[in-house]
Design an enzyme around this catalytic site. Structure first.
Site, PDB file in Angstrom:
ATOM      1  N   ASP A  69       0.891  -1.164   0.000  1.00  0.00           N
ATOM      2  CA  ASP A  69       0.000   0.000   0.000  1.00  0.00           C
ATOM      3  C   ASP A  69       0.924   1.208   0.000  1.00  0.00           C
ATOM      4  O   ASP A  69       1.690   1.410   0.948  1.00  0.00           O
ATOM      5  CB  ASP A  69      -0.881  -0.013   1.261  1.00  0.00           C
ATOM      6  CG  ASP A  69      -1.839   1.176   1.307  1.00  0.00           C
ATOM      7  OD1 ASP A  69      -1.519   2.228   0.716  1.00  0.00           O
ATOM      8  OD2 ASP A  69      -2.897   1.059   1.943  1.00  0.00           O
ATOM      9  N   TYR A 170      -6.370  16.311  -9.062  1.00  0.00           N
ATOM     10  CA  TYR A 170      -5.645  15.246  -9.777  1.00  0.00           C
ATOM     11  C   TYR A 170      -4.535  15.857 -10.619  1.00  0.00           C
ATOM     12  O   TYR A 170      -3.397  15.379 -10.615  1.00  0.00           O
ATOM     13  CB  TYR A 170      -6.643  14.464 -10.639  1.00  0.00           C
ATOM     14  CG  TYR A 170      -6.035  13.310 -11.414  1.00  0.00           C
ATOM     15  CD1 TYR A 170      -5.656  12.135 -10.771  1.00  0.00           C
ATOM     16  CD2 TYR A 170      -5.872  13.385 -12.805  1.00  0.00           C
ATOM     17  CE1 TYR A 170      -5.104  11.072 -11.492  1.00  0.00           C
ATOM     18  CE2 TYR A 170      -5.331  12.334 -13.524  1.00  0.00           C
ATOM     19  CZ  TYR A 170      -4.948  11.173 -12.860  1.00  0.00           C
ATOM     20  OH  TYR A 170      -4.416  10.120 -13.577  1.00  0.00           O
ATOM     21  N   LYS A 174      -0.411  15.105 -10.284  1.00  0.00           N
ATOM     22  CA  LYS A 174       0.412  14.553 -11.361  1.00  0.00           C
ATOM     23  C   LYS A 174       1.475  15.566 -11.802  1.00  0.00           C
ATOM     24  O   LYS A 174       2.560  15.171 -12.226  1.00  0.00           O
ATOM     25  CB  LYS A 174      -0.467  14.124 -12.543  1.00  0.00           C
ATOM     26  CG  LYS A 174      -1.374  12.926 -12.227  1.00  0.00           C
ATOM     27  CD  LYS A 174      -0.583  11.652 -11.932  1.00  0.00           C
ATOM     28  CE  LYS A 174      -1.482  10.422 -11.868  1.00  0.00           C
ATOM     29  NZ  LYS A 174      -0.761   9.172 -11.586  1.00  0.00           N
ATOM     30  N   THR A 205     -10.333   1.910 -17.622  1.00  0.00           N
ATOM     31  CA  THR A 205      -9.893   1.218 -16.401  1.00  0.00           C
ATOM     32  C   THR A 205     -10.890   1.534 -15.280  1.00  0.00           C
ATOM     33  O   THR A 205     -11.918   2.161 -15.521  1.00  0.00           O
ATOM     34  CB  THR A 205      -8.498   1.701 -15.963  1.00  0.00           C
ATOM     35  OG1 THR A 205      -8.597   3.078 -15.565  1.00  0.00           O
ATOM     36  CG2 THR A 205      -7.452   1.569 -17.061  1.00  0.00           C
TER      37      THR A 205
HETATM   38  N1  LIG Z   1      -6.926   5.292 -17.023  1.00  0.00           N
HETATM   39  C1  LIG Z   1      -6.547   6.463 -17.491  1.00  0.00           C
HETATM   40  O1  LIG Z   1      -7.226   7.050 -18.350  1.00  0.00           O
HETATM   41  C2  LIG Z   1      -5.277   7.087 -16.996  1.00  0.00           C
HETATM   42  C3  LIG Z   1      -4.802   8.223 -17.662  1.00  0.00           C
HETATM   43  C4  LIG Z   1      -3.634   8.814 -17.218  1.00  0.00           C
HETATM   44  C5  LIG Z   1      -2.961   8.288 -16.146  1.00  0.00           C
HETATM   45  N2  LIG Z   1      -3.451   7.175 -15.496  1.00  0.00           N
HETATM   46  C6  LIG Z   1      -2.691   6.663 -14.356  1.00  0.00           C
HETATM   47  O2  LIG Z   1      -2.469   5.282 -14.542  1.00  0.00           O
HETATM   48  C7  LIG Z   1      -2.248   4.653 -13.268  1.00  0.00           C
HETATM   49  C8  LIG Z   1      -3.037   3.354 -13.199  1.00  0.00           C
HETATM   50  O3  LIG Z   1      -4.420   3.665 -13.156  1.00  0.00           O
HETATM   51  P1  LIG Z   1      -5.537   2.835 -13.951  1.00  0.00           P
HETATM   52  O4  LIG Z   1      -6.093   3.749 -14.951  1.00  0.00           O
HETATM   53  O5  LIG Z   1      -5.008   1.518 -14.355  1.00  0.00           O
HETATM   54  O6  LIG Z   1      -6.657   2.702 -12.818  1.00  0.00           O
HETATM   55  P2  LIG Z   1      -7.123   1.457 -11.908  1.00  0.00           P
HETATM   56  O7  LIG Z   1      -7.630   0.359 -12.757  1.00  0.00           O
HETATM   57  O8  LIG Z   1      -8.041   2.062 -10.903  1.00  0.00           O
HETATM   58  O9  LIG Z   1      -5.774   1.007 -11.221  1.00  0.00           O
HETATM   59  C9  LIG Z   1      -5.223   1.745 -10.151  1.00  0.00           C
HETATM   60  C10 LIG Z   1      -4.568   0.780  -9.217  1.00  0.00           C
HETATM   61  O10 LIG Z   1      -3.975   1.513  -8.130  1.00  0.00           O
HETATM   62  C11 LIG Z   1      -4.278   0.821  -6.945  1.00  0.00           C
HETATM   63  N3  LIG Z   1      -4.177   1.672  -5.761  1.00  0.00           N
HETATM   64  C12 LIG Z   1      -4.963   2.706  -5.386  1.00  0.00           C
HETATM   65  N4  LIG Z   1      -4.548   3.195  -4.213  1.00  0.00           N
HETATM   66  C13 LIG Z   1      -3.475   2.460  -3.827  1.00  0.00           C
HETATM   67  C14 LIG Z   1      -2.614   2.462  -2.714  1.00  0.00           C
HETATM   68  N5  LIG Z   1      -2.758   3.341  -1.712  1.00  0.00           N
HETATM   69  N6  LIG Z   1      -1.596   1.565  -2.658  1.00  0.00           N
HETATM   70  C15 LIG Z   1      -1.429   0.666  -3.661  1.00  0.00           C
HETATM   71  N7  LIG Z   1      -2.230   0.584  -4.726  1.00  0.00           N
HETATM   72  C16 LIG Z   1      -3.248   1.477  -4.810  1.00  0.00           C
HETATM   73  C17 LIG Z   1      -5.661   0.267  -7.149  1.00  0.00           C
HETATM   74  O11 LIG Z   1      -5.912  -0.773  -6.219  1.00  0.00           O
HETATM   75  P3  LIG Z   1      -7.385  -1.082  -5.647  1.00  0.00           P
HETATM   76  O12 LIG Z   1      -8.015  -1.896  -6.708  1.00  0.00           O
HETATM   77  O13 LIG Z   1      -7.112  -1.772  -4.375  1.00  0.00           O
HETATM   78  O14 LIG Z   1      -8.070   0.243  -5.470  1.00  0.00           O
HETATM   79  C18 LIG Z   1      -5.554  -0.218  -8.592  1.00  0.00           C
HETATM   80  O15 LIG Z   1      -4.981  -1.492  -8.652  1.00  0.00           O
HETATM   81  C19 LIG Z   1      -2.635   5.701 -12.223  1.00  0.00           C
HETATM   82  O16 LIG Z   1      -1.477   6.286 -11.683  1.00  0.00           O
HETATM   83  C20 LIG Z   1      -3.418   6.726 -13.032  1.00  0.00           C
HETATM   84  O17 LIG Z   1      -3.374   8.014 -12.455  1.00  0.00           O
HETATM   85  C21 LIG Z   1      -4.570   6.566 -15.914  1.00  0.00           C
END
Ligand SMILES: NC(=O)c1ccc[n+]([C@@H]2O[C@H](COP(=O)([O-])OP(=O)(O)OC[C@H]3O[C@@H](n4cnc5c(N)ncnc54)[C@H](OP(=O)(O)O)[C@@H]3O)[C@@H](O)[C@H]2O)c1
Length: 258
Positions: A69, A170, A174, A205
């Site tokens: 975490d 957010y 970032k 996601t």
């Molecule tokens: N999707 C987009 O459009 C997008 C665009 C730009 C950047 N991003 C970045 O990409 C990264 C991955 O996000 P995603 O889009 O794949 O979303 P996601 O499916 O929600 O994945 C995020 C992951 O982070 C975990 N997490 C949250 N809080 C945490 C903590 N305190 N310690 C450890 N793990 C934690 C979540 O675990 P739980 O399942 O337990 O909550 C989940 O596995 C993020 O940094 C996000 O800001 C995403």
């Protein structure tokens, strides 16, 4: 003795971009030992089981689940102890865990604190804790999964596709992460650690919950596999030209302005 394999730790890998990156790295080479970081061991284990069922024999690299975490110092330290005793080093750290606070009626200060705890303080504390293990790698790499939403230049571009989207908290988290990546690039250059901030772009996601997932689909967001494919290229060194540039490494190639 340190392992001969390439040890990769991905935080927040129980879903989305992190999980897809675990899958693709494991499909790429048997030389990868991938640590699927998850704040819930149960969720991480379930995700791995699903992955193994879906991908079967195509997974050549080894995958194991590790509890981490990124907002919990004890959990980060315990993950390091585990990795140090099992592998003696860490080759690639992907700080991928991230959140967008979507709970209704959260006041601004709570939103800021929660968002920064995960998106900014987390990557800083995880990196600080794992720096000694990265220093034991012959080819260390550090990837901060950031966002174009954190680009200050992008924020001020009135022609940009996200100009009308607010998301101040957010965006701030970032933008600060991008600065952290820049600091790490400078600070870690003397021991040869390659560092970048990475923009996966808009993907389908769980980042904004189930409702958000549906909206993402409707708005034509990408398959997170595309972000995973670009991250694997960064891990393999095939994007090192972009890592040498000033900017956020973009999923489609090149860099975006800070
Ligand atoms: N999707 C987009 O459009 C997008 C665009 C730009 C950047 N991003 C970045 O990409 C990264 C991955 O996000 P995603 O889009 O794949 O979303 P996601 O499916 O929600 O994945 C995020 C992951 O982070 C975990 N997490 C949250 N809080 C945490 C903590 N305190 N310690 C450890 N793990 C934690 C979540 O675990 P739980 O399942 O337990 O909550 C989940 O596995 C993020 O940094 C996000 O800001 C995403």
């Amino acid at each position: 003795m340190a392992s001969n394999k390439t040890i990769v730790l991905i935080t927040g890998a129980s879903s989305g971009i992190g999980l897809e990156t675990v899958a693709l790295l494991a499909q790429t080479s048997p030389d990868f030992e991938i640590l699927l970081g998850s704040r819930s061991l149960e969720k991480g284990t379930k995700a791995l089981e699903t992955l193994q069922t879906t991908h079967g024999d195509s997974l050549k690299g080894t995958i194991s689940v590790i509890q981490i975490d990124v907002t919990d110092t004890k959990s980060i330290l315990s993950a390091r102890e585990q990795i140090e005793s099992e592998y003696g080093k860490l080759d690639v750290l992907i700080n991928n865990a991230g959140i967008i606070v979507t709970k209704p009626l959260v006041d601004t200060l709570t939103n800021l604190r929660e968002t920064f705890e995960t998106n900014t303080f987390g990557p800083m504390m995880v990196t600080e804790t794992f720096e000694p293990l990265l220093k034991k790698s012959a080819n260390p790499r550090l990837i901060h999964v950031s966002s174009d939403q954190g680009s200050i230049t992008g924020r001020l571009d009135a022609t940009g596709k996200w100009y009308h989207l607010k998301g101040d908290t957010y965006r701030m988290s970032k933008a600060a992460l991008n600065m952290l990546a820049a600091c790490h690039r400078v600070n870690f250059s003397e021991w040869g650690c390659k560092v970048c901030a990475f923009n996966p772009d808009f993907c389908v996601t769980n980042l904004t919950g189930e409702e958000g997932r549906q909206t993402r689909l409707k708005w034509g967001a990408r398959d997170p596999k595309e972000a995973a494919a670009a991250l694997v290229e960064v891990v393999l060194g095939n994007r090192d030209g972009d890592l040498g540039k000033s900017g956020i490494v973009h999923v489609d190639g090149g860099v975006l302005p800070w």
